[in-house]
Design a protein around this motif. Sequence first.
Motif: not given
Length: 120
Positions: A102-120
């Motif tokens: 992921v390239l910075k700057p990254c919106e927190y909402n997009a990072l949130h969604q990515l981490l949800v996928k990573a947890v799943g």
Amino acid sequence: MNILIVDDEAASVEGIAVSLDWADIGIEGVYKAYSMQQAQKIFRETDIDILLCDIEMPKGTGIELVEWVRESGYSPVCIFLTCFSRFDYASSAIRLKIFDYVLKPCEYNALHQLLVKAVG
């Protein structure tokens, strides 16, 4: 689940740590490191499920950290969060089987969604 956020820029680490709804993502422990050495210490002391790491850091890059993580037998989901879109970094990420780049700057909402996928 535990996440380790690693970046030599303390503001980046702190911004991520306080801006995401960790409980909603399914993450209980949020650990912070500002260097490869600090990250290695945390890995030795704590079970880390997700590694969110910058690439360019002094005294040990994110690529070197992930190589150490893999060689040491740890198996977290690894995500690079960086300002650099260099091909050699992306190539290393593929070789290391990184979950995402992921390239910075990254919106927190997009990072949130990515981490949800990573947890799943």
